[in-house]
Design an enzyme around this catalytic site. Structure first.
Site, mmCIF file in Angstrom:
data_model
loop_
_atom_site.group_PDB
_atom_site.id
_atom_site.type_symbol
_atom_site.label_atom_id
_atom_site.label_comp_id
_atom_site.label_asym_id
_atom_site.label_seq_id
_atom_site.Cartn_x
_atom_site.Cartn_y
_atom_site.Cartn_z
ATOM 1 N N ALA A 3 -46.907 -12.551 -18.373
ATOM 2 C CA ALA A 3 -48.112 -12.542 -17.523
ATOM 3 C C ALA A 3 -47.789 -12.274 -16.052
ATOM 4 O O ALA A 3 -48.632 -12.474 -15.190
ATOM 5 C CB ALA A 3 -48.860 -13.873 -17.670
ATOM 6 N N SER A 4 -46.584 -11.790 -15.777
ATOM 7 C CA SER A 4 -46.216 -11.576 -14.376
ATOM 8 C C SER A 4 -46.785 -10.280 -13.814
ATOM 9 O O SER A 4 -46.843 -10.100 -12.604
ATOM 10 C CB SER A 4 -44.689 -11.588 -14.222
ATOM 11 N N ARG A 5 -47.163 -9.361 -14.683
ATOM 12 C CA ARG A 5 -47.745 -8.100 -14.198
ATOM 13 C C ARG A 5 -48.557 -7.425 -15.301
ATOM 14 O O ARG A 5 -48.601 -7.925 -16.429
ATOM 15 C CB ARG A 5 -46.661 -7.161 -13.685
ATOM 16 N N TYR A 145 -41.052 1.383 -30.814
ATOM 17 C CA TYR A 145 -42.220 0.678 -30.270
ATOM 18 C C TYR A 145 -43.351 0.628 -31.300
ATOM 19 O O TYR A 145 -43.955 -0.438 -31.535
ATOM 20 C CB TYR A 145 -42.669 1.411 -29.005
ATOM 21 N N ALA A 147 -43.168 0.844 -34.533
ATOM 22 C CA ALA A 147 -42.793 -0.052 -35.640
ATOM 23 C C ALA A 147 -43.082 -1.504 -35.269
ATOM 24 O O ALA A 147 -43.651 -2.259 -36.070
ATOM 25 C CB ALA A 147 -41.314 0.122 -35.968
ATOM 26 N N LYS A 149 -45.205 -2.632 -33.075
ATOM 27 C CA LYS A 149 -46.637 -2.889 -32.878
ATOM 28 C C LYS A 149 -47.399 -2.894 -34.207
ATOM 29 O O LYS A 149 -48.414 -3.580 -34.347
ATOM 30 C CB LYS A 149 -47.221 -1.868 -31.894
#
Ligand code: NAP
Length: 237
Positions: A3-5, A145, A147, A149
């Protein structure tokens, strides 16, 4: 998580506006996570930044135990942390595959695994996993990526069936192209090619993904579970 960006940052801010006490998880970007906390608290909300590498099974357990010991419950888990290490399959290294799998795929297992007992005891919980249209339809250059998701969707469906009897809903949100630091690395040619596939003719905003997450976490979505909500400007239909 994460949640930093980008999208995670906006999910944290939107959830805080809805009244959630938010744990702003990050891995390396401590200062950015503190900025998110500041933005939330200055607006009257409650938040705290806590470091945890979600790909580390034991660290995830310690992280969640610490939150439980201090806050007594966890109502909503948003598995958002994710990375890309794009490349063509024929040239993809094992390290490229493993790195993406460890955060995007195993990270979701780690967090779900350690939070499930807590939510089962509470007889209440909401788990929202951030997948991607790449996980539903594939994307050249994103074998690893895509795979992970797609794996996130599988975990979402199984968890929805397993945890439903304890009043826990589990859903996924699959964004298309969203304006974040992750997509800022694309070249102008890649950006134009991507945009040409979006009927709504623009990139999505992190706020538009966060709105779907906030809905799935709300009381209005109490009977929605095991679903994948696509937020992609009609790109993938
Ligand atoms: P981003 O701007 O690159 O932000 C990624 C976030 O994940 C950062 O806060 C980062 O924190 C965190 N993170 C990375 N590795 C971590 C780890 N091991 N443990 C804990 N946190 C970790 O990405 P984004 O674009 O906002 O994407 C957010 C999610 O949406 C991802 O799951 C991504 O796959 C998905 N998504 C994005 C798009 C898009 O177009 N942007 C489209 C579809 C899906 P640190 O900096 O502290 O490491």
């Amino acid at each position: 998580t994460g949640a930093s960006r980008g999208i995670g940052r906006q999910i944290a801010i939107s959830m805080a506006k809805e009244g959630a006490v938010v744990i702003v998880n990050y891995n390396g970007s401590a200062a950015k996570a503190e900025d998110v906390v500041k933005e939330i608290t200055e607006a009257g909300g409650q938040a705290e930044a806590v470091q945890c590498n979600v790909s580390d099974y034991s660290a995830a357990e310690v992280f969640l135990k610490d939150i439980i010991s201090r806050y007594k419950r966890i109502d909503i888990l948003v598995n958002n942390a994710g990375i890309t290490k794009d490349g063509l399959l024929a040239r993809m290294s094992e390290a490229q595959f493993d790195a993406v799998a460890s955060v995007n795929f195993k990270g979701v297992f780690n967090m779900c695994r350690h939070v499930s007992g807590v939510m089962m005891r509470q007889k209440h919980g909401r788990i929202i996993n951030i997948s991607s249209v790449a996980g539903l339809y594939g994307n050249p250059g994103q074998f690893n990526y895509s795979a992970t998701k797609a794996g996130v969707v599988g975990m979402t469906l199984s968890a929805a069936k397993e945890l439903g009897p304890r009043n826990i809903t589990v859903n996924a949100v699959a964004p298309g192209f969203i304006e974040t630091p992750m997509t800022a690395v694309l070249t102008e040619t890649q950006r134009e090619a991507a945009l040409a596939t979006v009927p709504l003719g623009r990139y999505g905003k992190p706020e538009e993904v966060a709105a779907a997450v906030a809905f799935l976490a709300s009381d209005d979505a109490a009977y929605i579970s095991g679903q994948v909500i696509v937020v992609d400007g009609a790109m993938s239909m």
